[in-house]
Design a protein around this motif. Sequence first.
Motif, short mmCIF file in Angstrom:
data_model
loop_
_atom_site.label_atom_id
_atom_site.label_comp_id
_atom_site.label_asym_id
_atom_site.label_seq_id
_atom_site.Cartn_x
_atom_site.Cartn_y
_atom_site.Cartn_z
N ALA A 64 0.80 -1.30 -0.10
CA ALA A 64 0.12 -0.17 0.09
C ALA A 64 0.77 1.20 -0.01
CB ALA A 64 -0.88 -0.08 1.25
N LEU A 65 2.11 1.19 0.34
CA LEU A 65 3.02 2.14 0.65
C LEU A 65 3.63 2.68 -0.79
CD1 LEU A 65 4.57 1.78 4.02
CD2 LEU A 65 3.13 3.48 3.46
N GLU A 66 3.62 1.56 -1.66
CA GLU A 66 4.51 1.89 -2.98
C GLU A 66 4.26 3.28 -3.80
OE1 GLU A 66 7.21 1.86 -5.82
OE2 GLU A 66 7.04 0.41 -3.97
N PRO A 67 3.03 3.56 -4.10
CA PRO A 67 3.03 5.14 -4.66
C PRO A 67 3.74 5.96 -3.84
CG PRO A 67 0.93 3.76 -4.73
CD PRO A 67 1.75 2.95 -3.79
N PHE A 68 3.27 6.13 -2.38
CA PHE A 68 3.88 7.08 -1.66
C PHE A 68 5.51 7.02 -1.53
CE2 PHE A 68 5.82 8.00 2.50
CZ PHE A 68 5.36 9.36 2.63
N LEU A 69 6.12 5.75 -1.32
CA LEU A 69 7.58 5.71 -1.51
C LEU A 69 8.26 6.01 -2.82
CD1 LEU A 69 7.80 2.04 0.67
CD2 LEU A 69 8.14 4.59 1.47
N ARG A 70 7.52 5.91 -3.87
CA ARG A 70 7.87 6.30 -5.18
C ARG A 70 8.25 7.90 -5.19
NH1 ARG A 70 4.73 3.18 -9.11
NH2 ARG A 70 3.66 3.68 -7.52
N GLY A 71 7.06 8.50 -4.55
CA GLY A 71 7.30 9.93 -4.69
C GLY A 71 8.54 10.38 -3.45
N GLU A 72 8.42 9.44 -2.53
CA GLU A 72 9.46 10.09 -1.61
C GLU A 72 11.04 9.87 -1.98
OE1 GLU A 72 9.29 10.86 2.25
OE2 GLU A 72 7.96 11.71 0.87
N ARG A 73 11.23 8.84 -2.85
CA ARG A 73 12.50 8.59 -3.39
C ARG A 73 12.77 9.80 -4.37
NH1 ARG A 73 10.54 3.07 -3.63
NH2 ARG A 73 9.74 3.21 -5.61
N MET A 74 11.74 10.34 -5.00
CA MET A 74 12.05 11.66 -5.86
C MET A 74 12.38 12.44 -4.99
SD MET A 74 9.42 11.07 -8.89
CE MET A 74 7.92 10.43 -8.17
N ARG A 75 11.40 12.79 -3.89
CA ARG A 75 11.57 13.87 -3.03
C ARG A 75 13.04 14.04 -2.40
NH1 ARG A 75 8.30 16.18 2.12
NH2 ARG A 75 8.76 13.90 3.06
N VAL A 76 13.64 12.65 -1.74
CA VAL A 76 15.08 12.74 -1.14
C VAL A 76 16.10 12.68 -2.19
CG1 VAL A 76 16.43 11.10 -0.20
CG2 VAL A 76 14.16 11.37 0.65
N ALA A 77 15.79 12.52 -3.41
CA ALA A 77 16.77 12.78 -4.49
C ALA A 77 16.76 14.09 -4.76
CB ALA A 77 16.45 11.98 -5.75
N GLN A 78 15.86 14.68 -4.56
CA GLN A 78 15.71 16.33 -4.89
C GLN A 78 16.39 17.09 -3.72
OE1 GLN A 78 14.44 18.07 -7.89
NE2 GLN A 78 15.69 19.64 -6.81
N VAL A 79 16.45 16.76 -2.41
CA VAL A 79 17.25 17.21 -1.42
C VAL A 79 18.62 17.13 -1.99
CG1 VAL A 79 18.08 16.91 0.90
CG2 VAL A 79 15.65 16.84 0.27
N ALA A 80 19.25 16.03 -2.46
CA ALA A 80 20.51 15.76 -2.82
C ALA A 80 20.87 16.90 -3.67
CB ALA A 80 20.89 14.22 -3.22
N ARG A 81 20.10 16.61 -4.98
CA ARG A 81 20.48 17.73 -6.01
C ARG A 81 20.29 19.43 -5.47
NH1 ARG A 81 16.96 14.14 -8.54
NH2 ARG A 81 15.24 15.67 -8.29
N ASP A 82 19.48 19.67 -4.57
CA ASP A 82 19.48 21.10 -4.04
C ASP A 82 20.54 21.31 -3.35
OD1 ASP A 82 16.94 21.32 -5.00
OD2 ASP A 82 16.03 21.20 -3.16
N HIS A 83 21.48 20.40 -2.73
CA HIS A 83 22.81 20.70 -2.25
C HIS A 83 24.14 20.34 -2.99
CE1 HIS A 83 20.74 21.88 1.64
NE2 HIS A 83 19.84 20.88 1.35
N GLY A 84 23.89 20.11 -4.11
CA GLY A 84 24.96 20.04 -5.20
C GLY A 84 25.44 18.48 -5.30
N GLY A 85 24.55 17.59 -4.95
CA GLY A 85 25.00 16.20 -4.97
C GLY A 85 24.14 15.17 -5.76
N PHE A 86 23.71 13.95 -5.23
CA PHE A 86 23.01 13.05 -5.56
C PHE A 86 22.71 11.67 -5.03
CE2 PHE A 86 27.52 11.75 -6.67
CZ PHE A 86 27.49 10.41 -6.58
N GLN A 87 21.59 11.49 -5.24
CA GLN A 87 21.20 10.28 -4.19
C GLN A 87 21.88 8.78 -4.85
OE1 GLN A 87 17.09 9.34 -3.62
NE2 GLN A 87 17.37 7.25 -3.39
N GLN A 88 22.42 8.31 -3.98
CA GLN A 88 23.51 7.17 -4.30
C GLN A 88 22.59 5.89 -4.20
OE1 GLN A 88 27.16 7.21 -2.87
NE2 GLN A 88 28.03 5.71 -4.26
N GLY A 89 21.51 5.81 -3.63
CA GLY A 89 20.78 4.56 -3.61
C GLY A 89 19.79 4.44 -2.28
#
Length: 159
Positions: A82-107
């Motif tokens: 049941a969490l899958e659609p939410f978690l997909r969005g969370e992965r994108m949100r966390v990756a954006q945090v990394a990009r906002d600080h000049g980096g990337f999400q490694q996994g």
Amino acid sequence: MAAEPPAWGVQYTLTLPSEDTALAAAAELSGMGHRLTAVRVHGHFRFVPSSFWYGSPSMDPELEGWWQVFSLAVHSGYERGALEPFLRGERMRVAQVARDHGGFQQGCGEGHAATLEGVFTRDGLVHDRPGAQVPLPSPLPEDPARPPAGPPWAGRRSR
């Protein structure tokens, strides 16, 4: 009466260009409800005498001098599916945090929250929020409708 499903955890790894940007990203993740966040130099186990990797060369020499943020987000009240659609969005949100600080999400990795919390390496721990959980929207998002089926595959034609 059915038992409530176990809390689900997601551990994220971000890679950032400096200690300051890593600390800022860790603070942002903690503010989003992540339970544990740690900041360590990239490849930190190469500098720990008790580690298997101690003294070995970097496997990512292009990231020499970069820093990593490890965080644990906990979600409860729902089965994993049941969490899958939410978690997909969370992965994108966390990756954006990394990009906002000049980096990337490694996994990221997932599992029962109690297990992930128990094995979380606390070296470099900067935020420890016992019991913290990432707030879930109510209702949870649903998977988008599937697009209409395309034409059937005709197979390979012989010449």
